[in-house]
Design an enzyme around this catalytic site. Structure first.
Site, PDB file in Angstrom:
ATOM      1  N   ARG A  30       0.852  -1.159  -0.046  1.00  0.00           N
ATOM      2  CA  ARG A  30      -0.184  -0.044  -0.085  1.00  0.00           C
ATOM      3  C   ARG A  30       0.857   1.259  -0.118  1.00  0.00           C
ATOM      4  O   ARG A  30       1.859   1.166   0.715  1.00  0.00           O
ATOM      5  CB  ARG A  30      -0.899  -0.040   1.314  1.00  0.00           C
ATOM      6  CG  ARG A  30      -1.865  -1.203   1.254  1.00  0.00           C
ATOM      7  CD  ARG A  30      -2.897  -0.942   2.555  1.00  0.00           C
ATOM      8  NE  ARG A  30      -3.487  -2.226   2.464  1.00  0.00           N
ATOM      9  CZ  ARG A  30      -4.414  -2.698   1.901  1.00  0.00           C
ATOM     10  NH1 ARG A  30      -4.942  -1.917   0.706  1.00  0.00           N
ATOM     11  NH2 ARG A  30      -5.172  -3.933   2.155  1.00  0.00           N
ATOM     12  N   GLU A  94       3.023  -4.698  -7.023  1.00  0.00           N
ATOM     13  CA  GLU A  94       1.702  -3.737  -7.266  1.00  0.00           C
ATOM     14  C   GLU A  94       1.689  -2.838  -6.093  1.00  0.00           C
ATOM     15  O   GLU A  94       1.838  -3.107  -5.066  1.00  0.00           O
ATOM     16  CB  GLU A  94       0.513  -4.771  -7.095  1.00  0.00           C
ATOM     17  CG  GLU A  94      -0.838  -4.086  -6.928  1.00  0.00           C
ATOM     18  CD  GLU A  94      -2.220  -5.079  -6.504  1.00  0.00           C
ATOM     19  OE1 GLU A  94      -2.661  -4.512  -5.742  1.00  0.00           O
ATOM     20  OE2 GLU A  94      -2.039  -6.486  -7.002  1.00  0.00           O
ATOM     21  N   ASN A  98      -5.235   3.930  -1.942  1.00  0.00           N
ATOM     22  CA  ASN A  98      -6.651   4.006  -1.388  1.00  0.00           C
ATOM     23  C   ASN A  98      -6.812   5.554  -1.666  1.00  0.00           C
ATOM     24  O   ASN A  98      -6.181   6.393  -1.096  1.00  0.00           O
ATOM     25  CB  ASN A  98      -6.780   3.733  -0.006  1.00  0.00           C
ATOM     26  CG  ASN A  98      -6.615   2.325   0.122  1.00  0.00           C
ATOM     27  OD1 ASN A  98      -7.329   1.402  -0.445  1.00  0.00           O
ATOM     28  ND2 ASN A  98      -5.737   1.479   1.047  1.00  0.00           N
ATOM     29  N   HIS A 121      10.583  -7.120   3.311  1.00  0.00           N
ATOM     30  CA  HIS A 121      10.910  -6.072   2.413  1.00  0.00           C
ATOM     31  C   HIS A 121      10.887  -6.933   0.901  1.00  0.00           C
ATOM     32  O   HIS A 121      10.594  -8.024   0.793  1.00  0.00           O
ATOM     33  CB  HIS A 121      12.430  -5.926   2.414  1.00  0.00           C
ATOM     34  CG  HIS A 121      13.428  -7.349   2.411  1.00  0.00           C
ATOM     35  ND1 HIS A 121      13.808  -7.984   3.521  1.00  0.00           N
ATOM     36  CD2 HIS A 121      13.964  -7.852   1.503  1.00  0.00           C
ATOM     37  CE1 HIS A 121      14.356  -9.034   3.191  1.00  0.00           C
ATOM     38  NE2 HIS A 121      14.547  -9.006   1.863  1.00  0.00           N
ATOM     39  N   LYS A 151      27.115  -7.236  10.032  1.00  0.00           N
ATOM     40  CA  LYS A 151      27.767  -8.283   9.878  1.00  0.00           C
ATOM     41  C   LYS A 151      27.434  -9.003   8.309  1.00  0.00           C
ATOM     42  O   LYS A 151      28.271  -9.891   7.835  1.00  0.00           O
ATOM     43  CB  LYS A 151      27.247  -9.588  10.750  1.00  0.00           C
ATOM     44  CG  LYS A 151      27.869  -9.148  12.296  1.00  0.00           C
ATOM     45  CD  LYS A 151      27.268 -10.231  13.267  1.00  0.00           C
ATOM     46  CE  LYS A 151      27.859  -9.798  14.642  1.00  0.00           C
ATOM     47  NZ  LYS A 151      27.275 -10.537  15.775  1.00  0.00           N
ATOM     48  N   GLU A 167      15.817  -4.380  -0.092  1.00  0.00           N
ATOM     49  CA  GLU A 167      17.083  -4.797  -0.136  1.00  0.00           C
ATOM     50  C   GLU A 167      17.464  -4.681  -1.489  1.00  0.00           C
ATOM     51  O   GLU A 167      17.041  -4.800  -2.580  1.00  0.00           O
ATOM     52  CB  GLU A 167      17.222  -6.533  -0.077  1.00  0.00           C
ATOM     53  CG  GLU A 167      18.304  -6.874   0.161  1.00  0.00           C
ATOM     54  CD  GLU A 167      18.273  -8.609   0.611  1.00  0.00           C
ATOM     55  OE1 GLU A 167      19.296  -9.142   0.643  1.00  0.00           O
ATOM     56  OE2 GLU A 167      17.089  -8.953   0.895  1.00  0.00           O
TER      57      GLU A 167
END
EC number: 4.4.1.5
Length: 179
Positions: A30, A94, A98, A121, A151, A167
């Protein structure tokens, strides 16, 4: 012997015949302000809008985006044919808007990474992570984690206009990941 799947408890090794032809088409997020989000996804991440579908009776719009690739088939010009084509693709995003949310200061979306955790993600692969990092810096993109931090090196996380994590990886750098 050819690869079929990694095996873990619960994994069904033989694909059920009834699922032949199933394809992951899209994931949905959204968005509050389509102009702001579309500027980010098309202008910063290089995606394109394949199709916008408006549902006036339900007060929302859907925007289907992809990352164009070399050799990819060309989407049809006819909107009906392009709708069918869009729903037959793989790996689309997608964005759901709203109507009116862009004007409502109370509207915000959970990023899935703060408590309670859920959705985490999406991931974008890039050919050169260092160049992508410079591009994101040049475009004022917020980093959650840079490739040299933490790390897990050679993996970056950026934030989109609604706070969702993205990412960013360079596949060639990930050969030893998980070994």
């Amino acid at each position: 012997m050819s690869f079929t799947t990694e095996q873990y408890p619960g994994v069904v090794e033989a694909r059920p015949e009834s699922t032949r032809g199933f394809t992951l088409n899209h994931s949905m997020m959204r968005i509050k302000d389509p102009e702001r989000s579309l500027a980010f996804y098309t202008g910063v991440l290089g995606m394109r809008v394949l199709r916008r579908l408006d549902f006036a009776e339900l007060n929302f719009s859907l925007y289907f985006l992809d990352c164009p690739t070399e050799g990819q088939s060309t989407p049809p010009s006819d909107v009906g044919e392009r709708t069918v084509w869009t729903f037959s693709q793989r790996g689309l995003l997608e964005l759901t808007h709203n109507w009116g949310s862009e004007n409502d200061p109370a509207v915000s979306f959970h990023d899935g990474n703060s408590e309670p955790q859920g959705f985490g993600h999406i991931c974008i692969s890039v050919p050169d992570l260092d160049a992508a990092e410079r591009w994101f810096d040049d475009n004022g993109v917020e980093f959650i984690k840079r490739p040299d931090q933490g790390k897990l090196t050679d993996v970056a996380f950026i934030r989109d206009p609604d706070g969702y994590w993205i990412e960013v990886v360079e596949p060639a750098r990930l050969n030893n990941l998980g070994r």
